[in-house]
Write an enzyme that holds these catalytic residues in place. Structure first.
Site, PDB file in Angstrom:
ATOM      1  N   SER A  19       0.815  -1.212   0.000  1.00  0.00           N
ATOM      2  CA  SER A  19       0.000   0.000   0.000  1.00  0.00           C
ATOM      3  C   SER A  19       0.850   1.264   0.000  1.00  0.00           C
ATOM      4  O   SER A  19       0.391   2.306  -0.448  1.00  0.00           O
ATOM      5  CB  SER A  19      -0.929   0.004   1.208  1.00  0.00           C
ATOM      6  OG  SER A  19      -0.168  -0.160   2.380  1.00  0.00           O
ATOM      7  N   ASP A 130       2.578  -2.154  12.566  1.00  0.00           N
ATOM      8  CA  ASP A 130       1.813  -2.800  11.485  1.00  0.00           C
ATOM      9  C   ASP A 130       2.275  -4.245  11.319  1.00  0.00           C
ATOM     10  O   ASP A 130       2.549  -4.698  10.205  1.00  0.00           O
ATOM     11  CB  ASP A 130       1.963  -2.009  10.181  1.00  0.00           C
ATOM     12  CG  ASP A 130       0.833  -2.316   9.188  1.00  0.00           C
ATOM     13  OD1 ASP A 130      -0.196  -2.900   9.607  1.00  0.00           O
ATOM     14  OD2 ASP A 130       0.983  -1.986   8.004  1.00  0.00           O
TER      15      ASP A 130
HETATM   16  N1  ATP Z   1      13.408  -6.946   1.652  1.00  0.00           N
HETATM   17  C1  ATP Z   1      12.679  -7.672   0.797  1.00  0.00           C
HETATM   18  N2  ATP Z   1      13.231  -8.699   0.132  1.00  0.00           N
HETATM   19  C2  ATP Z   1      12.510  -9.430  -0.733  1.00  0.00           C
HETATM   20  N3  ATP Z   1      11.220  -9.217  -1.000  1.00  0.00           N
HETATM   21  C3  ATP Z   1      10.606  -8.201  -0.374  1.00  0.00           C
HETATM   22  C4  ATP Z   1      11.295  -7.377   0.554  1.00  0.00           C
HETATM   23  N4  ATP Z   1      10.432  -6.470   1.032  1.00  0.00           N
HETATM   24  C5  ATP Z   1       9.259  -6.713   0.444  1.00  0.00           C
HETATM   25  N5  ATP Z   1       9.352  -7.742  -0.415  1.00  0.00           N
HETATM   26  C6  ATP Z   1       8.277  -8.293  -1.262  1.00  0.00           C
HETATM   27  O1  ATP Z   1       7.442  -7.224  -1.688  1.00  0.00           O
HETATM   28  C7  ATP Z   1       6.100  -7.447  -1.268  1.00  0.00           C
HETATM   29  C8  ATP Z   1       5.458  -6.114  -0.963  1.00  0.00           C
HETATM   30  O2  ATP Z   1       6.054  -5.597   0.178  1.00  0.00           O
HETATM   31  P1  ATP Z   1       5.527  -4.285   0.888  1.00  0.00           P
HETATM   32  O3  ATP Z   1       6.281  -4.131   2.140  1.00  0.00           O
HETATM   33  O4  ATP Z   1       5.554  -3.146  -0.056  1.00  0.00           O
HETATM   34  O5  ATP Z   1       3.998  -4.544   1.057  1.00  0.00           O
HETATM   35  P2  ATP Z   1       3.141  -5.305   2.154  1.00  0.00           P
HETATM   36  O6  ATP Z   1       3.864  -5.316   3.441  1.00  0.00           O
HETATM   37  O7  ATP Z   1       2.757  -6.609   1.537  1.00  0.00           O
HETATM   38  O8  ATP Z   1       1.848  -4.455   2.228  1.00  0.00           O
HETATM   39  P3  ATP Z   1       1.581  -3.043   2.910  1.00  0.00           P
HETATM   40  O9  ATP Z   1       2.665  -2.103   2.523  1.00  0.00           O
HETATM   41  O10 ATP Z   1       0.292  -2.705   2.290  1.00  0.00           O
HETATM   42  O11 ATP Z   1       1.514  -3.261   4.365  1.00  0.00           O
HETATM   43  C9  ATP Z   1       6.221  -8.385  -0.078  1.00  0.00           C
HETATM   44  O12 ATP Z   1       5.050  -9.122   0.088  1.00  0.00           O
HETATM   45  C10 ATP Z   1       7.409  -9.246  -0.465  1.00  0.00           C
HETATM   46  O13 ATP Z   1       6.955 -10.295  -1.268  1.00  0.00           O
END
Ligand code: ATP
Length: 419
Positions: A19, A130
């Protein structure tokens, strides 16, 4: 397509969307990284940019094997990016979607890892705010833990705090993810470390049962349950593990375990949980769209979301992030009015009247269904009765001596006509 982020990083390919922004696979001076590029509207907010710079030291110094390290934070023109350690694996939400629920030992081991990460953050004065399966990454490149459990790392530290800059979130609004929100946040208190413990215990419950203890139905109903309902037991769950969950889901923040205690208590349970299969827990019947709100819930469930963004998505969690135009295809962006003390009191009263035991929402749904069925049965009986009467009348009319070829007009009398 490669793209430069600041002077030190290049991103190549999107690996995830959330998000707050898009996560890219990238390259930095020290090797591969994950780069979270925040949404344009967030990057254009000068208050947020200031906060981003302020938080840089705190977030980049949080160094723990159970936390996804923030390596750098870049402000470059319209780009605002968090450069993170790249985790080779998947997130816990995807795992939960694949498997439905996890065996108790694996679930407890994953949550103990996350509690370790939280303990380090809390010691550094950082509250996550969160915690949810989306923010737990499973590092499949690391040697597995007890019972073959994948090692877990908590990510997205500080992002909730960044987007919650004072100008973005008025005191009357809540940001967070409804299913995991501690009651004190809903009641308007400042979020402290105990909110992360509550959220993490909710995740543990979800891993074991396949659903969150207070989720399902309208957001207003979810918030009300956090404040007023007791956590429904998980049938078949060993007592030791259940006591830990119940303590961490206490309504009073001071009664919850601290993160380090939670990790230690969970690890004590691991040997006893070895070999236990996934629990068969019947799903609570809270139909998302059809659940009837109490009058109080209807008041406090005023959601101000972008059109079409209040649908339930793949999982039970709907993050609340203020004022957004989604960067992704996920329906995750809502902001919620915080209920007033009066509204909370009225929900509590309504809830006491409605709730007697866990699963009451399920029974309410069932009673509503039975009521609907009874009304349908009565309607059907009336229709059948009318059809029978019409058939009898037609038969009678056909055999009557003065019957004409067509049906008699309704209201026609069979009494002898005057000459
Ligand atoms: N450090 C990382 N290494 C590898 N993949 C990652 C990493 N951080 C995030 N991701 C991938 O990107 C996706 C999206 O991450 P992001 O933190 O943007 O969203 P979220 O936590 O799923 O949702 P929100 O931001 O809505 O809480 C994750 O579900 C994961 O699959």
């Amino acid at each position: 397509m490669a793209r430069k982020i600041g002077s030190r990083y290049t991103v190549h390919q999107v690996i995830g969307r959330g998000s707050a922004g898009t996560v890219w696979l990238g390259e930095g001076p020290d090797g591969p990284v994950a780069v979270k590029l925040l949404r344009e509207d967030l990057a254009a907010d000068q208050v947020l940019v200031g906060r981003f710079v302020q938080e840089r030291a705190a977030l980049t110094s949080l160094d723990h094997p159970r936390v996804v390290g923030v390596r750098d934070m870049v402000v470059d023109g319209s780009d605002l990016a968090l450069v993170m350690e790249l985790v080779q694996g998947t997130d816990l939400r995807s795992r939960l979607e694949r498997d439905g629920a996890l065996p108790p030992q694996l679930a407890a081991s994953v949550i103990a890892d996350v509690a370790d990460g939280l303990a380090a953050a809390h010691a550094a004065g950082i509250v996550h705010r969160d915690v949810k399966p989306e923010n737990v990454l499973l590092d499949l490149s690391a040697a597995p833990g007890p019972g073959g459990a994948p090692r877990a790392k908590l990510t997205d530290f500080g992002v909730a705090r960044l987007v919650d800059a004072p100008r973005r979130t008025r005191a009357t609004r809540i940001i967070g993810t409804p299913d995991y929100l501690a009651p004190e946040i809903i009641e308007g208190l400042e979020p402290r470390a105990a909110v992360d413990i509550y959220a993490l215990a909710t995740v543990l419950y979800e891993l074991l049962a396949g659903f969150t203890p207070f989720g399902g139905g309208h957001t207003g109903a979810v918030l009300r349950r956090h404040v007023t309902e007791q956590v429904p037991p998980i049938p078949g769950l060993p007592d030791g593990l259940w006591r830990i969950i119940a303590e961490c889901l206490a309504k009073a923040p001071a009664s919850r375990l601290r993160a380090a205690e939670l990790a230690a208590r969970l690890r004590e349970q691991l040997p006893a949980l070895a070999g236990l299969p996934v629990l068969a827990v019947p799903q609570q019947g809270r139909a998302p769209a059809e659940e009837q709100l109490t009058p109080g819930e209807a008041v406090y469930a005023e959601v101000d979301a972008a059109p079409g963004t209040h649908k339930r998505r793949r999982g039970p969690a709907v993050p609340l992030v203020p004022g957004v135009a989604p960067d992704s295809t996920r329906d995750t962006h809502t902001s919620l009015r915080r209920p007033s003390a009066h509204e909370l009191a009225s929900y509590a009263a309504e809830s006491r009247a409605q709730r007697t035991t866990p699963g009451a929402a399920h029974r309410r749904d069932r009673q509503a269904l039975l009521r609907r069925r009874r009304v349908l049965a009565v309607l059907l009986a009336v229709v059948l009765l009318l059809a029978g009467a019409a058939a009898a009348w037609t038969a009678f009319a056909a055999t009557a001596p003065d019957a004409g070829p067509g049906p008699r007009p309704s209201g026609a009398s069979s009494a002898p006509r005057a000459p």
